[in-house]
Design an enzyme around this catalytic site. Structure first.
Site, PDB file in Angstrom:
ATOM      1  N   GLY A  12       0.802  -1.220   0.000  1.00 51.41           N
ATOM      2  CA  GLY A  12       0.000   0.000   0.000  1.00 51.41           C
ATOM      3  C   GLY A  12       0.834   1.269   0.000  1.00 51.41           C
ATOM      4  O   GLY A  12       2.068   1.232   0.102  1.00 51.41           O
ATOM      5  N   ASP A  37      -2.904 -12.392   4.801  1.00 46.16           N
ATOM      6  CA  ASP A  37      -4.254 -11.814   4.750  1.00 46.16           C
ATOM      7  C   ASP A  37      -4.659 -11.553   6.201  1.00 46.16           C
ATOM      8  O   ASP A  37      -4.831 -12.497   6.978  1.00 46.16           O
ATOM      9  CB  ASP A  37      -5.208 -12.815   4.073  1.00 46.16           C
ATOM     10  CG  ASP A  37      -6.633 -12.289   4.005  1.00 46.16           C
ATOM     11  OD1 ASP A  37      -6.979 -11.353   4.753  1.00 46.16           O
ATOM     12  OD2 ASP A  37      -7.410 -12.830   3.195  1.00 46.16           O
ATOM     13  N   TYR A 126     -17.766   2.701   5.737  1.00 46.35           N
ATOM     14  CA  TYR A 126     -16.302   2.784   5.850  1.00 46.35           C
ATOM     15  C   TYR A 126     -15.931   3.514   7.134  1.00 46.35           C
ATOM     16  O   TYR A 126     -15.067   3.053   7.905  1.00 46.35           O
ATOM     17  CB  TYR A 126     -15.714   3.509   4.624  1.00 46.35           C
ATOM     18  CG  TYR A 126     -14.290   3.985   4.820  1.00 46.35           C
ATOM     19  CD1 TYR A 126     -13.214   3.120   4.643  1.00 46.35           C
ATOM     20  CD2 TYR A 126     -14.018   5.309   5.211  1.00 46.35           C
ATOM     21  CE1 TYR A 126     -11.904   3.553   4.848  1.00 46.35           C
ATOM     22  CE2 TYR A 126     -12.716   5.750   5.408  1.00 46.35           C
ATOM     23  CZ  TYR A 126     -11.665   4.870   5.234  1.00 46.35           C
ATOM     24  OH  TYR A 126     -10.375   5.297   5.437  1.00 46.35           O
TER      25      TYR A 126
HETATM   26  N1  LIG Z   1      -5.370   7.049   1.607  1.00 42.92           N
HETATM   27  C1  LIG Z   1      -5.933   7.966   2.364  1.00 42.92           C
HETATM   28  O1  LIG Z   1      -6.123   9.124   1.945  1.00 42.92           O
HETATM   29  C2  LIG Z   1      -6.324   7.628   3.786  1.00 42.92           C
HETATM   30  C3  LIG Z   1      -7.169   8.520   4.478  1.00 42.92           C
HETATM   31  C4  LIG Z   1      -7.504   8.222   5.799  1.00 42.92           C
HETATM   32  C5  LIG Z   1      -7.021   7.078   6.409  1.00 42.92           C
HETATM   33  N2  LIG Z   1      -6.221   6.225   5.704  1.00 42.92           N
HETATM   34  C6  LIG Z   1      -5.735   5.016   6.383  1.00 42.92           C
HETATM   35  O2  LIG Z   1      -4.318   4.971   6.315  1.00 42.92           O
HETATM   36  C7  LIG Z   1      -3.887   3.600   6.251  1.00 42.92           C
HETATM   37  C8  LIG Z   1      -2.985   3.407   5.036  1.00 42.92           C
HETATM   38  O3  LIG Z   1      -3.746   3.717   3.864  1.00 42.92           O
HETATM   39  P1  LIG Z   1      -3.145   3.615   2.398  1.00 42.92           P
HETATM   40  O4  LIG Z   1      -3.693   4.753   1.601  1.00 42.92           O
HETATM   41  O5  LIG Z   1      -1.687   3.411   2.450  1.00 42.92           O
HETATM   42  O6  LIG Z   1      -3.872   2.299   1.886  1.00 42.92           O
HETATM   43  P2  LIG Z   1      -3.721   1.560   0.487  1.00 42.92           P
HETATM   44  O7  LIG Z   1      -2.704   2.218  -0.387  1.00 42.92           O
HETATM   45  O8  LIG Z   1      -5.112   1.362  -0.047  1.00 42.92           O
HETATM   46  O9  LIG Z   1      -3.120   0.173   0.934  1.00 42.92           O
HETATM   47  C9  LIG Z   1      -3.860  -0.720   1.683  1.00 42.92           C
HETATM   48  C10 LIG Z   1      -3.226  -2.070   1.495  1.00 42.92           C
HETATM   49  O10 LIG Z   1      -3.945  -3.009   2.290  1.00 42.92           O
HETATM   50  C11 LIG Z   1      -3.977  -4.205   1.546  1.00 42.92           C
HETATM   51  N3  LIG Z   1      -5.058  -5.069   2.003  1.00 42.92           N
HETATM   52  C12 LIG Z   1      -6.388  -4.976   1.771  1.00 42.92           C
HETATM   53  N4  LIG Z   1      -7.038  -5.986   2.363  1.00 42.92           N
HETATM   54  C13 LIG Z   1      -6.083  -6.747   2.974  1.00 42.92           C
HETATM   55  C14 LIG Z   1      -6.121  -7.933   3.738  1.00 42.92           C
HETATM   56  N5  LIG Z   1      -7.291  -8.573   3.992  1.00 42.92           N
HETATM   57  N6  LIG Z   1      -4.972  -8.432   4.220  1.00 42.92           N
HETATM   58  C15 LIG Z   1      -3.795  -7.819   3.970  1.00 42.92           C
HETATM   59  N7  LIG Z   1      -3.686  -6.696   3.238  1.00 42.92           N
HETATM   60  C16 LIG Z   1      -4.825  -6.174   2.744  1.00 42.92           C
HETATM   61  C17 LIG Z   1      -4.156  -3.776   0.119  1.00 42.92           C
HETATM   62  O11 LIG Z   1      -3.764  -4.817  -0.724  1.00 42.92           O
HETATM   63  P3  LIG Z   1      -4.316  -4.946  -2.222  1.00 42.92           P
HETATM   64  O12 LIG Z   1      -3.483  -3.939  -2.988  1.00 42.92           O
HETATM   65  O13 LIG Z   1      -4.044  -6.345  -2.563  1.00 42.92           O
HETATM   66  O14 LIG Z   1      -5.750  -4.577  -2.188  1.00 42.92           O
HETATM   67  C18 LIG Z   1      -3.254  -2.574   0.041  1.00 42.92           C
HETATM   68  O15 LIG Z   1      -1.961  -2.926  -0.350  1.00 42.92           O
HETATM   69  C19 LIG Z   1      -5.161   2.766   6.229  1.00 42.92           C
HETATM   70  O16 LIG Z   1      -5.513   2.373   7.533  1.00 42.92           O
HETATM   71  C20 LIG Z   1      -6.211   3.738   5.717  1.00 42.92           C
HETATM   72  O17 LIG Z   1      -7.534   3.399   6.085  1.00 42.92           O
HETATM   73  C21 LIG Z   1      -5.865   6.467   4.406  1.00 42.92           C
END
Ligand SMILES: NC(=O)c1ccc[n+]([C@@H]2O[C@H](COP(=O)([O-])OP(=O)(O)OC[C@H]3O[C@@H](n4cnc5c(N)ncnc54)[C@H](OP(=O)(O)O)[C@@H]3O)[C@@H](O)[C@H]2O)c1
Length: 286
Positions: A12, A37, A126
């Site tokens: 991610g 997972d 969400y």
């Molecule tokens: N992005 C934002 O603007 C934002 C805003 C607020 C909060 N957050 C929080 O910040 C954190 C990091 O976000 P991010 O943007 O870096 O997320 P991201 O880029 O969407 O990455 C999330 C990762 O989690 C993996 N994943 C999904 N389901 C899974 C499972 N069952 N087991 C293991 N891995 C799994 C995904 O794999 P796949 O690629 O295979 O799906 C992806 O690589 C998260 O907690 C998110 O909710 C993000």
């Protein structure tokens, strides 16, 4: 002795920065979804038992805000129940659990940045799943929960533009017309600054707690677009839109700037969002 750090959701956006920053003085094991997972409690227990981490940094999440409205179980499984499994495994191993939550836990009716003491009021599936994840994380002996928002940055540099802000950069850079909300106020978070703050908080030895962890300031998406155009030296062809003008399955909070009150109290300061954006764009222009 070097600490052992296990990173979940390793492919991610934030995970790349976490692995890079923690690798400076710790042994990091990044596990992507194929390797672990997090919804599989037994696999989580086995991974924690095998790697014996001092710190588990959970970067895995289901961030499909709109999709969660029609598939609530997927969001709840990954963002809430799996966090309980990680928390229990961390507690059994004596590891610190770091978990990330979201500004979406608030309803967006504020008129000043939210602090950690403000009451959450999630407006969608969400958002509710992320709030439940915060609560479940507390089952770890030491749980550090960091709320981030509007993440930007890419571990592989400017080319890997991701997220809403990445899309904005790509559109302005290409000279395309880009739609931008004029009535959503946020505080963007640069993944490298979030990773540095995470590392500092883990090292501080502070007990369990909930922290806002965003760059400093508050701005509309229109403000962000203008700043990107200024930094790129390109004209901005912006089409202002409002929350009322778009129909999306999940409600977005109108005002969700965050105040890092507890992080500041812990002696950890975050740079202004304009400074973070300038560093990110400079990393791609170099
Ligand atoms: N992005 C934002 O603007 C934002 C805003 C607020 C909060 N957050 C929080 O910040 C954190 C990091 O976000 P991010 O943007 O870096 O997320 P991201 O880029 O969407 O990455 C999330 C990762 O989690 C993996 N994943 C999904 N389901 C899974 C499972 N069952 N087991 C293991 N891995 C799994 C995904 O794999 P796949 O690629 O295979 O799906 C992806 O690589 C998260 O907690 C998110 O909710 C993000």
């Amino acid at each position: 002795m070097r600490q052992r750090v296990l990173v979940t959701g390793a492919s991610g956006q934030l995970a790349g920065a976490i692995s890079a920053v923690f690798s400076r003085d710790a042994d990091v094991t990044p596990l992507d979804r194929a390797a672990l997972d997090i919804t599989d409690d037994r696999a989580v227990n086995d991974a924690v038992a095998a790697h014996r981490p001092d710190v588990v940094v959970n970067c895995a999440a289901c961030n499909d805000v709109d999709g969660a409205e029609s598939d609530p179980l997927r969001a709840l499984d990954v963002n809430a129940f799996a966090v309980r499994g990680l928390a229990r495994a961390s507690a059994a191993a004596g590891a610190t659990l770091v978990h990330y939550s979201s500004d979406f836990v608030f309803d967006g009716t504020a008129s000043r940045p939210y602090t950690e003491d403000d009451r959450p009021n999630p407006q969608g599936v969400y958002a509710a799943s992320k709030l439940l994840g915060e609560w479940f994380a507390a089952e770890a002996g030491r749980a550090l929960v960091l709320r981030v928002e509007s993440l930007f940055g890419a571990p592989d540099g400017w080319a890997g533009r991701k997220g809403s802000l990445g899309t904005l950069i790509a559109g302005i850079d290409a000279g395309r017309e880009v739609p931008v909300f004029i009535d959503r106020t946020v505080t963007p978070s640069y993944i490298l600054d979030v990773a540095e703050a995470t590392r500092a908080l883990v090292a501080s030895g502070t007990a369990s707690g909930l922290y806002h962890c965003v760059n400093t300031g508050a701005c509309s998406w229109h403000d962000i677009a203008l700043e990107i155009a200024r930094l790129l030296g390109k004209p901005a062809d912006l089409r202002p839109i409002t929350l009322e003008s778009v129909t999306l399955p999940a409600r977005r909070p109108r005002y969700c700037a965050l105040d890092n009150a507890r992080l500041r109290a812990a002696g950890i300061s975050m740079p202004a969002w304009q400074d973070a954006l300038a560093r990110y764009l400079a990393s791609g222009l170099a």
